[in-house]
Design a protein around this motif. Structure first.
Motif, PDB file in Angstrom:
ATOM      1  N   MET A  29       0.918  -1.250   0.093  1.00 49.52           N
ATOM      2  CA  MET A  29      -0.077  -0.079   0.023  1.00 49.52           C
ATOM      3  C   MET A  29       0.978   1.354   0.070  1.00 49.52           C
ATOM      4  SD  MET A  29      -2.727   1.483  -0.369  1.00 49.52           S
ATOM      5  CE  MET A  29      -4.249   0.806   0.021  1.00 49.52           C
ATOM      6  N   GLN A  69      -9.052  -3.196  -3.147  1.00 47.50           N
ATOM      7  CA  GLN A  69      -8.558  -2.420  -1.996  1.00 47.50           C
ATOM      8  C   GLN A  69      -8.147  -0.898  -2.442  1.00 47.50           C
ATOM      9  OE1 GLN A  69      -5.746  -5.670  -1.500  1.00 47.50           O
ATOM     10  NE2 GLN A  69      -6.168  -5.780   0.761  1.00 47.50           N
ATOM     11  N   CYS A  73      -9.795   2.945  -0.858  1.00 46.43           N
ATOM     12  CA  CYS A  73      -8.902   3.878  -0.473  1.00 46.43           C
ATOM     13  C   CYS A  73      -8.812   5.094  -1.228  1.00 46.43           C
ATOM     14  CB  CYS A  73      -7.426   3.489  -0.074  1.00 46.43           C
ATOM     15  SG  CYS A  73      -7.357   2.475   1.073  1.00 46.43           S
ATOM     16  N   LEU A 278      -4.486  -6.432   3.798  1.00 46.14           N
ATOM     17  CA  LEU A 278      -4.829  -5.211   4.249  1.00 46.14           C
ATOM     18  C   LEU A 278      -6.398  -4.792   4.603  1.00 46.14           C
ATOM     19  CD1 LEU A 278      -3.141  -2.657   5.092  1.00 46.14           C
ATOM     20  CD2 LEU A 278      -3.657  -1.944   2.711  1.00 46.14           C
ATOM     21  N   THR A 280      -9.335  -2.897   4.637  1.00 45.99           N
ATOM     22  CA  THR A 280      -9.544  -1.594   4.053  1.00 45.99           C
ATOM     23  C   THR A 280     -10.950  -0.973   4.464  1.00 45.99           C
ATOM     24  OG1 THR A 280     -10.307  -2.357   1.862  1.00 45.99           O
ATOM     25  CG2 THR A 280      -8.074  -1.486   2.188  1.00 45.99           C
ATOM     26  N   PRO A 283     -10.629   3.055   5.743  1.00 52.76           N
ATOM     27  CA  PRO A 283      -9.399   3.381   4.453  1.00 52.76           C
ATOM     28  C   PRO A 283      -8.779   4.610   4.965  1.00 52.76           C
ATOM     29  CG  PRO A 283     -11.757   3.817   3.839  1.00 52.76           C
ATOM     30  CD  PRO A 283     -11.921   3.066   5.051  1.00 52.76           C
ATOM     31  N   VAL A 286      -5.920   3.321   7.067  1.00 53.85           N
ATOM     32  CA  VAL A 286      -5.057   2.682   6.080  1.00 53.85           C
ATOM     33  C   VAL A 286      -3.957   3.937   5.254  1.00 53.85           C
ATOM     34  CG1 VAL A 286      -4.818   1.325   3.941  1.00 53.85           C
ATOM     35  CG2 VAL A 286      -6.302   0.592   5.653  1.00 53.85           C
TER      36      VAL A 286
END
Ligand code: GLU
Length: 324
Positions: A29, A69, A73, A278, A280, A283, A286
């Motif tokens: 990420m 993912q 985000c 991850l 999410t 978000p 993250v």
């Protein structure tokens, strides 16, 4: 010898190029966010390329998961992702060009052949060191006619012998035994002599799969990538890729290698040392975690990922100016 690096003129085009071997983790990420921020901060396009050529390592459905993912985000590409598995004919054409120019050759060496040749020449492999190819097949497959003949007749139809970039006496100004110099926007001035560190490297594997080095260079060229922003674990590939870009007459992109997230053992985060998929569902959290690795302030107050990203782009743009 100083090899200057010219840069793709014109517009910024960046990319994130995940291998679909599983969902994104905290480390991947960071690379995704950095490449997105850098593209947006320079009013550029951002593309996603799914690097699914190493088919035995690919996990079905991981590509879709990665795209979900990223989307969760707020990291949305400007075009549908490009799949390397659909681009064989382009890799073949590039390899044909290199072979025709005398810049690549078939090699019948196995790993243990290379280890034995290195040991015999008094250069045994050090632990954790890449196996430097000693150039056994560079001058043709003679010397080992039985093995070479067997290899070519038995395997050639289904499995091509790997082709490698040679020491290139034929074209000493291309890949050759010289120090390549380039600038990394985060790591600073870099240099590597490919011949001394890795030697000739594989472009097409004996099992018929295309090597990462060739595919990445062909695709970065085809997509007009001006800026490669990726994890620092890949920095060591840069000289090989610059060599191939030069050999194929492709423009040379700028490079920025981002900090790595380390696992419990101090090594780069990977599935082996505890990287988990991850989550999410939050978000902003993250993004903030990935942003911190990139040196962005922890406390950006944002209601939505888009909000957070807008503030981060402004900060990133102020911190990273590109000479054009
Ligand atoms: N596919 C590579 C990886 O996931 C990245 C390639 C690149 O960014 O050059 O490690």
């Amino acid at each position: 010898m100083q090899t200057s690096v010219s840069v793709v003129p014109g517009r910024y085009i960046g990319r994130f190029a995940p291998s679909p071997t599983g969902p994104l983790h905290a480390g991947s990420m960071v690379a995704a966010l950095a490449s997105w921020l850098d593209a947006r901060a320079h009013a550029g396009r951002w593309l996603v390329r799914i690097e699914d050529i190493d088919t035995p390592r690919c996990v079905p459905g991981a590509d879709a998961l990665i795209m979900q993912q990223l989307a969760a985000c707020g990291l949305l590409p400007d075009a549908a992702p490009l799949y390397q598995s659909q681009r064989s004919s382009f890799y073949q054409a590039a390899l044909d060009t290199l072979v025709a120019a005398g810049l690549a050759y078939p090699c019948a060496c196995s790993r243990s052949d290379i280890e034995q040749a290195l040991a015999a020449s008094g250069q045994p492999r050090m632990r954790h060191q890449e196996l430097r190819y000693p150039g056994t097949c560079r001058h043709g497959l003679q010397g080992r006619p039985t093995r070479a003949w067997r290899f070519l007749t038995e395997n050639c139809k289904q499995k091509r012998p790997p082709a490698l970039i040679p020491h290139a006496q034929a074209a000493p100004d291309l890949v050759a035994d010289q120090m390549l110099h380039w600038n990394d926007r985060r790591l600073g001035q870099q240099q590597q002599n490919v011949n001394q560190t890795v030697g000739d490297f594989v472009l097409e594997r004996a099992d018929g799969l295309w090597a990462y080095q060739l595919a990445v260079v062909v695709d970065d060229g085809a997509q007009g990538i001006s800026d490669i922003v990726r994890g620092e674990d890949l920095a060591d590939n840069t000289a090989r890729q610059i060599g191939l870009q030069r050999a194929l007459g492709l423009p040379l992109p700028r490079y920025l290698h981002t900090p790595l997230v380390l696992g419990s053992d101090g090594e780069k985060l990977s599935k082996q040392n505890g990287a988990t998929a991850l989550d999410t569902s939050q978000p902003i959290h993250v993004l903030a975690q990935a942003g911190q690795v990139l040196g962005l302030p922890a406390g950006l107050s944002a209601q939505t990922p888009a909000d957070w990203l807008q503030q981060a782009v402004a900060l990133w743009g102020r911190a990273t100016k590109i000479d054009r």
